[in-house]
Design an enzyme around this catalytic site. Structure first.
Site, PDB file in Angstrom:
ATOM      1  N   ALA A  13     -42.189  14.180  36.255  1.00 58.53           N
ATOM      2  CA  ALA A  13     -43.138  15.052  35.569  1.00 58.53           C
ATOM      3  C   ALA A  13     -43.677  16.135  36.501  1.00 58.53           C
ATOM      4  O   ALA A  13     -43.754  17.311  36.128  1.00 58.53           O
ATOM      5  CB  ALA A  13     -44.291  14.229  34.995  1.00 58.53           C
ATOM      6  N   GLU A  33     -47.380  15.185  47.234  1.00 59.53           N
ATOM      7  CA  GLU A  33     -46.576  13.963  47.197  1.00 59.53           C
ATOM      8  C   GLU A  33     -46.975  13.053  48.359  1.00 59.53           C
ATOM      9  O   GLU A  33     -47.119  13.508  49.490  1.00 59.53           O
ATOM     10  CB  GLU A  33     -45.087  14.298  47.288  1.00 59.53           C
ATOM     11  CG  GLU A  33     -44.153  13.128  47.533  1.00 59.53           C
ATOM     12  CD  GLU A  33     -44.317  12.014  46.511  1.00 59.53           C
ATOM     13  OE1 GLU A  33     -44.313  10.843  46.918  1.00 59.53           O
ATOM     14  OE2 GLU A  33     -44.464  12.318  45.304  1.00 59.53           O
ATOM     15  N   ALA A  34     -47.153  11.761  48.058  1.00 61.85           N
ATOM     16  CA  ALA A  34     -47.570  10.814  49.091  1.00 61.85           C
ATOM     17  C   ALA A  34     -46.471  10.553  50.113  1.00 61.85           C
ATOM     18  O   ALA A  34     -46.753  10.269  51.280  1.00 61.85           O
ATOM     19  CB  ALA A  34     -47.991   9.494  48.440  1.00 61.85           C
ATOM     20  N   HIS A 470     -39.443   1.047  33.692  1.00 59.22           N
ATOM     21  CA  HIS A 470     -39.734   2.021  32.634  1.00 59.22           C
ATOM     22  C   HIS A 470     -41.171   1.885  32.124  1.00 59.22           C
ATOM     23  O   HIS A 470     -41.436   2.148  30.955  1.00 59.22           O
ATOM     24  CB  HIS A 470     -38.781   1.812  31.445  1.00 59.22           C
ATOM     25  CG  HIS A 470     -37.335   1.876  31.785  1.00 59.22           C
ATOM     26  ND1 HIS A 470     -36.358   1.202  31.074  1.00 59.22           N
ATOM     27  CD2 HIS A 470     -36.693   2.542  32.777  1.00 59.22           C
ATOM     28  CE1 HIS A 470     -35.173   1.446  31.607  1.00 59.22           C
ATOM     29  NE2 HIS A 470     -35.351   2.251  32.643  1.00 59.22           N
TER      30      HIS A 470
END
Length: 538
Positions: A13, A33-34, A470
């Site tokens: 996403a 972003e980690a 999921h």
């Protein structure tokens, strides 16, 4: 640092949103972003997946609380901690889900999320090897290809589905609700993984108005009253403040986004008070409503070694396959985790398939936690009901943002889900008896003939089952006031915060979630941009 939009999480996403929002050069976008950049050599190699999934530097590992549905054991759900997020570590199968899935989401939220819009998003983002069609795109940034290898056992697997009356579809994603089987498209191009980072970030990073910040863990959203003004992140052991002129958008996924909200003071008042987190807004549904596919890996021993790929992925044959990959970009190392999919009904009378199986020409050595393959020739299929409604939960137990939240999966909590799980195994056993596949099978080895009755089959799911990777629903979107986000993705009770990732899905799509997440993020950009203010960050 100050930006118009701060996107927290560079997964499926987040990368799509960064691509779409930064198309306007007047909009300044930060993507956080980690994990590190996606330079690990095994990320781009499709069958390098097994090695990447064993590397803690590129993963978040969430552990469940033991429960009956996991045979009293703690289960690990991993997610990508790297540019591309889980799209950099997934099995690369490209499954869209069916129009009815998105119409069901729209029914619980708004028409913005129905198939009319999501189908258009798919066509816009796809660059499909099968070419343009009514339901496919051929000019988008995401390159999608069909399998290059069709082994004798694989063709027999497809033929067995046809013998069951399943349609053999050229494009298994064609939106027709058919019971079907076929070679499945993959997010692979010229032998290399097409993660969200590769497809969307590589072209977007050329834009001066997009800043990608890696190795920074988002701790919490910063508020002035109820208005988001930025985020606090951890970088190299130090805290940084990144300011947002307009909005903070969470794209951390079903496991991380509710955790960020809770650390930010949005969640159940009592739960937050126990962690000494100041309350910004009470919403008891944050972290609740978690839904996941519960799969079971079924395995069969084959009659001949040459039928199985088990020996291909070991010893000198593995070295040969790897050399072939680097010389040609093809061969066994260029394949997705699974390249054949089947969609079927677990019982008569259903209006569309309610189970999925993904089947491969190799079998796992379960004693090694699936890190190695069996010595004898075998094949496996992972099988799961498509639309479970049993709901679990995920919550933080500490304010430390580097500690992954723990969860309760609560699989098979209702009769309907249990019936679908049992029915899926019965159908697969019938499938394995079909010619020409049956002549290649020596016998079922997992769960095996000892697990025959309905109760024994459920026990097999508990003992040998797997998550589908999921998970959805932990920041549920809805038109009702109790939902975490409204139909425009805005977090209820606060200002200038949105969520777009699998956590917002109020129902689970019929299949793998990578494709649906990208399509919904593409649609989300339309919704965000129509609300965008005229003034931009200075």
């Amino acid at each position: 640092m100050r930006f118009d939009y701060i996107i927290c999480g560079a997964g499926a996403a987040g990368c799509v949103l960064a691509y779409r929002l930064s198309e306007d050069p007047a909009i300044r976008v930060a993507l956080i972003e980690a994990g590190p950049r996606d330079r690990h050599p095994f990320i781009s190699m499709p069958k390098g997946l097994a090695k990447v999934m064993q590397d803690p530097k590129h993963l978040w590992v969430h552990m469940s609380e033991p429960e009956d549905s996991t045979a009293g054991q703690s289960e690990a759900w991993v997610r990508g901690r790297v540019l591309g997020g889980s799209s950099s570590v997934n099995g690369m199968m490209y499954v869209r889900g069916q129009p009815a899935d998105f119409d069901a989401i729209a029914e619980k939220s708004s028409d913005d999320w129905g198939w009319t819009h999501i189908g258009a998003a798919y066509r816009a983002l796809e660059n499909h090897e099968l070419g343009a069609g009514e339901t496919r795109g051929d000019a988008g940034p995401l390159k999608i290809s069909m399998p290059t290898q069709q082994l004798p056992i694989s063709n027999a697997q497809v033929a067995a589905g046809e013998a069951m009356g399943w349609a053999n579809k050229v494009d298994v994603n064609a939106p027709d609700d058919q019971v079907a089987i076929g070679y499945a498209p993959r997010t692979i191009f010229k032998g290399k993984r097409q993660s969200a980072a590769q497809a969307f970030l590589r072209p977007a990073e050329k834009r001066a108005n997009l800043t990608v910040l890696t190795d920074r863990t988002v701790d919490r959203i910063l508020f002035a009253g109820k208005r988001a003004v930025g985020v606090a992140v951890l970088h190299g052991g130090k805290r940084e403040r990144i300011e947002a002129a307009h909005e903070v958008i969470l794209c951390g996924g079903a496991m991380a986004s509710p955790a960020i909200l809770e650390r930010s003071g949005i969640g159940d008042e009592g739960r937050l008070a126990a962690l000494d987190i100041p309350l910004v807004h009470h919403n008891a549904e944050v972290g609740e409503g978690l839904i996941e596919h519960r799969g079971i890996i079924m395995q069969w021993k084959l009659t001949k070694a040459a039928l199985s790929q088990n020996r291909v992925f070991g010893g000198w044959r593995l070295l040969l396959a790897t050399l072939r990959y680097y010389l040609t970009g093809d061969g066994p190392m260029s394949a997705a985790a699974y390249e054949i999919g089947g969609w079927f009904k677990t019982r008569p009378g259903l209006n569309r398939p309610d189970a999925q199986m993904l089947i491969a020409p190799f079998s796992f050595d379960m004693a090694t936690q699936r890190t190695q393959l069996e010595k004898h020739p075998g094949m496996n299929a992972v099988v799961y009901p498509l639309r479970p409604t049993s709901r679990g939960s995920i919550h933080i137990a500490t304010r430390d943002p580097d500690v992954a939240a723990s969860f309760k999966p609560n699989y098979r909590a209702n009769d309907e889900d249990r019936a679908a799980m049992i029915g899926a195994v019965h159908v697969m056993r019938d499938y394995a008896k079909q010619a020409p596949l049956a002549s290649m099978i020596a016998g079922e080895t997992l769960p095996g003939p000892a697990f025959d009755s309905d109760s024994e089959i459920l026990a097999a799911y508990d003992r040998f089952g797997t998550c589908g990777y999921h998970a959805v629903g932990s920041c549920r979107m809805g038109k009702d006031a109790a939902s975490v986000v409204d139909p425009a993705l805005k977090v209820r009770g606060v200002e200038r915060v949105r969520v777009i990732d699998t956590s917002i899905m109020p129902v689970i799509p019929s299949g793998n979630t990578n494709g649906p997440t990208m399509a919904m993020a593409w649609r989300a950009a339309d919704i965000i941009l129509r609300d965008a203010p005229n003034e931009k960050a200075g």
